[in-house]
Write a protein that holds these residues in place. Structure first.
Motif, PDB file in Angstrom:
ATOM      1  N   LEU A   1       0.821  -1.209   0.000  1.00 46.74           N
ATOM      2  CA  LEU A   1       0.000   0.000   0.000  1.00 46.74           C
ATOM      3  C   LEU A   1       0.859   1.265   0.000  1.00 46.74           C
ATOM      4  N   GLN A   2       1.802   1.331   0.930  1.00 47.77           N
ATOM      5  CA  GLN A   2       2.594   2.550   1.042  1.00 47.77           C
ATOM      6  C   GLN A   2       3.529   2.729  -0.158  1.00 47.77           C
ATOM      7  N   THR A   3       3.979   1.622  -0.732  1.00 44.62           N
ATOM      8  CA  THR A   3       4.817   1.717  -1.927  1.00 44.62           C
ATOM      9  C   THR A   3       4.047   2.335  -3.081  1.00 44.62           C
ATOM     10  N   VAL A   4       2.789   1.906  -3.295  1.00 44.55           N
ATOM     11  CA  VAL A   4       1.971   2.454  -4.376  1.00 44.55           C
ATOM     12  C   VAL A   4       1.612   3.909  -4.082  1.00 44.55           C
ATOM     13  N   LEU A   5       1.195   4.180  -2.846  1.00 48.92           N
ATOM     14  CA  LEU A   5       0.817   5.540  -2.464  1.00 48.92           C
ATOM     15  C   LEU A   5       2.006   6.491  -2.572  1.00 48.92           C
ATOM     16  N   GLY A   6       3.134   6.088  -2.038  1.00 44.78           N
ATOM     17  CA  GLY A   6       4.313   6.939  -2.053  1.00 44.78           C
ATOM     18  C   GLY A   6       4.847   7.172  -3.451  1.00 44.78           C
ATOM     19  N   THR A   7       4.818   6.149  -4.283  1.00 46.93           N
ATOM     20  CA  THR A   7       5.302   6.290  -5.651  1.00 46.93           C
ATOM     21  C   THR A   7       4.441   7.270  -6.436  1.00 46.93           C
ATOM     22  N   ALA A   8       3.117   7.150  -6.293  1.00 44.64           N
ATOM     23  CA  ALA A   8       2.211   8.072  -6.984  1.00 44.64           C
ATOM     24  C   ALA A   8       2.443   9.504  -6.527  1.00 44.64           C
ATOM     25  N   GLU A   9       2.604   9.698  -5.223  1.00 40.07           N
ATOM     26  CA  GLU A   9       2.829  11.049  -4.696  1.00 40.07           C
ATOM     27  C   GLU A   9       4.168  11.612  -5.175  1.00 40.07           C
ATOM     28  N   LEU A  10       5.193  10.783  -5.236  1.00 41.84           N
ATOM     29  CA  LEU A  10       6.508  11.224  -5.698  1.00 41.84           C
ATOM     30  C   LEU A  10       6.455  11.651  -7.167  1.00 41.84           C
ATOM     31  N   ILE A  11       5.832  10.846  -7.997  1.00 43.38           N
ATOM     32  CA  ILE A  11       5.717  11.179  -9.417  1.00 43.38           C
ATOM     33  C   ILE A  11       4.939  12.471  -9.608  1.00 43.38           C
ATOM     34  N   LYS A  12       3.846  12.619  -8.837  1.00 43.98           N
ATOM     35  CA  LYS A  12       3.012  13.816  -8.962  1.00 43.98           C
ATOM     36  C   LYS A  12       3.730  15.058  -8.450  1.00 43.98           C
ATOM     37  N   THR A  13       4.320  14.968  -7.262  1.00 46.10           N
ATOM     38  CA  THR A  13       4.951  16.132  -6.637  1.00 46.10           C
ATOM     39  C   THR A  13       6.173  16.606  -7.421  1.00 46.10           C
ATOM     40  N   LYS A  14       6.980  15.664  -7.855  1.00 50.59           N
ATOM     41  CA  LYS A  14       8.209  16.007  -8.582  1.00 50.59           C
ATOM     42  C   LYS A  14       7.983  16.155 -10.088  1.00 50.59           C
ATOM     43  N   GLU A  15       6.748  15.910 -10.517  1.00 50.97           N
ATOM     44  CA  GLU A  15       6.394  16.015 -11.936  1.00 50.97           C
ATOM     45  C   GLU A  15       7.327  15.160 -12.806  1.00 50.97           C
ATOM     46  N   LEU A  16       7.514  13.928 -12.372  1.00 51.71           N
ATOM     47  CA  LEU A  16       8.381  12.986 -13.079  1.00 51.71           C
ATOM     48  C   LEU A  16       7.588  12.195 -14.105  1.00 51.71           C
ATOM     49  N   HIS A  17       8.201  11.883 -15.225  1.00 55.86           N
ATOM     50  CA  HIS A  17       7.630  10.858 -16.087  1.00 55.86           C
ATOM     51  C   HIS A  17       7.828   9.523 -15.381  1.00 55.86           C
ATOM     52  N   PRO A  18       6.817   8.653 -15.379  1.00 52.78           N
ATOM     53  CA  PRO A  18       6.982   7.371 -14.679  1.00 52.78           C
ATOM     54  C   PRO A  18       8.228   6.601 -15.093  1.00 52.78           C
ATOM     55  N   ALA A  19       8.590   6.687 -16.362  1.00 52.81           N
ATOM     56  CA  ALA A  19       9.780   5.965 -16.835  1.00 52.81           C
ATOM     57  C   ALA A  19      11.051   6.501 -16.189  1.00 52.81           C
ATOM     58  N   VAL A  20      11.063   7.799 -15.869  1.00 47.13           N
ATOM     59  CA  VAL A  20      12.244   8.380 -15.227  1.00 47.13           C
ATOM     60  C   VAL A  20      12.429   7.789 -13.838  1.00 47.13           C
ATOM     61  N   LEU A  21      11.342   7.709 -13.077  1.00 41.15           N
ATOM     62  CA  LEU A  21      11.436   7.117 -11.741  1.00 41.15           C
ATOM     63  C   LEU A  21      11.825   5.649 -11.836  1.00 41.15           C
ATOM     64  N   LYS A  22      11.234   4.936 -12.781  1.00 45.57           N
ATOM     65  CA  LYS A  22      11.591   3.526 -12.967  1.00 45.57           C
ATOM     66  C   LYS A  22      13.086   3.376 -13.217  1.00 45.57           C
ATOM     67  N   ASP A  23      13.643   4.240 -14.061  1.00 44.43           N
ATOM     68  CA  ASP A  23      15.074   4.160 -14.367  1.00 44.43           C
ATOM     69  C   ASP A  23      15.925   4.534 -13.157  1.00 44.43           C
ATOM     70  N   GLN A  24      15.435   5.461 -12.334  1.00 51.10           N
ATOM     71  CA  GLN A  24      16.183   5.851 -11.145  1.00 51.10           C
ATOM     72  C   GLN A  24      16.296   4.701 -10.145  1.00 51.10           C
ATOM     73  N   VAL A  25      15.249   3.898 -10.071  1.00 56.43           N
ATOM     74  CA  VAL A  25      15.239   2.780  -9.127  1.00 56.43           C
ATOM     75  C   VAL A  25      15.999   1.569  -9.677  1.00 56.43           C
TER      76      VAL A  25
END
Length: 270
Positions: free
Chosen positions: A206-230
């Motif tokens: 739950l927290q992984t999904v919630l936190g990931t969505a908030e991070l992408i939204k707040t930082k205005e990241l393309h999802p692929a960018v976050l995926k590559d960062q991880v």
């Protein structure tokens, strides 16, 4: 007696909307009436929210300024037939429909005297985190469009889209919470499969999904960018990503949205 907001259908989504409208003082309880056929449900509305209730759709239709249709699309024709039998000189100036797969043209045929806004909210509205897409017809005045935006802003974010996009919106954000819930359940199952207790696995998912969505939204990241960062070279994440790709994870989600969109179109044709 007249009401600012009349609601036909007293189900879960209607409750999500009205509870937030009252909480945020956008409407007072005495400005709202709900038409609901079940006696027990009407009593619940009266006891829980203090709003007016009726089992007479025609009475409500003839006494409200704005009508919110919050019924199942399968009973739309029956409700319209019921309203057509009423000899009321008064019509709501605005009809807002949250019915999946019910086009503006079908709504206009039923309510030719009214401005109409078609809306697709989703179930996170229950906790004020909904996503609502709205599409007005050309009879809607700017003041009424602003009113509709205020109503749905009470349950989350609002975006205006052209009406031809509404079936696609239904497939993505309308049906999407079920797809996300399945993903959370699967992540939790994966945690259990590798030895985690269920409660811990579910909390982590739950927290992984919630936190990931908030991070992408707040930082205005393309999802692929976050995926590559991880995803570090030769690491654990790329091993998991490879399995997702092998098993058609992204394709399955794309096709789920496509299938839900097509079903929305079928509902409109039916």
């Amino acid at each position: 007696m007249s009401f600012k907001l009349g609601v036909i259908g007293g189900g879960v989504m209607a409750e999500a909307i009205i509870s937030r409208l009252l909480e945020q003082k956008i409407y007072q309880a005495d400005q709202i009436q709900v038409s609901e056929p079940q006696t027990q449900r009407r009593e619940y509305w009266q006891d829980s929210y203090g709003v007016g209730t009726t089992d007479n759709n025609g009475l409500l239709f003839g006494s409200c300024e704005i009508l919110l249709l919050a019924i199942k699309p399968q009973i739309f024709s029956a409700v319209v037939a019921d309203l057509a039998g009423q000899n009321s000189a008064h019509f709501p100036r605005l009809v807002i429909s949250i019915l999946a797969g019910t086009s503006l043209s079908k709504l206009e045929s039923a309510f030719p005297q009214c401005g109409i806004i078609r809306v697709m909210p989703n179930t996170p509205a229950l906790v004020g985190q909904g996503m609502s897409a709205i599409a007005p017809n050309d009879k809607v005045k700017e003041a009424d469009l602003n009113t509709a935006q205020s109503i749905f802003s009470a349950i989350g974010e609002v975006i205006e889209v052209p009406e031809y996009m509404m079936d696609a919106v239904t497939g993505l954000s309308g049906s999407g919470p079920a797809f996300v819930a399945m993903m959370i359940e699967a992540l939790s199952d994966g945690g259990v499969a590798v030895g985690l207790p269920r409660a811990i696995a579910t909390q982590l998912a739950l927290q992984t999904v919630l936190g990931t969505a908030e991070l992408i939204k707040t930082k205005e990241l393309h999802p692929a960018v976050l995926k590559d960062q991880v995803t570090s070279p030769g690491g654990t994440t790329i091993a998991g990503v490879s399995q997702l790709e092998k098993n058609g994870f992204r394709y399955a989600l794309i096709e789920a949205v496509r299938a839900a969109k097509h079903r929305s179109q079928e509902l409109n044709q039916g």
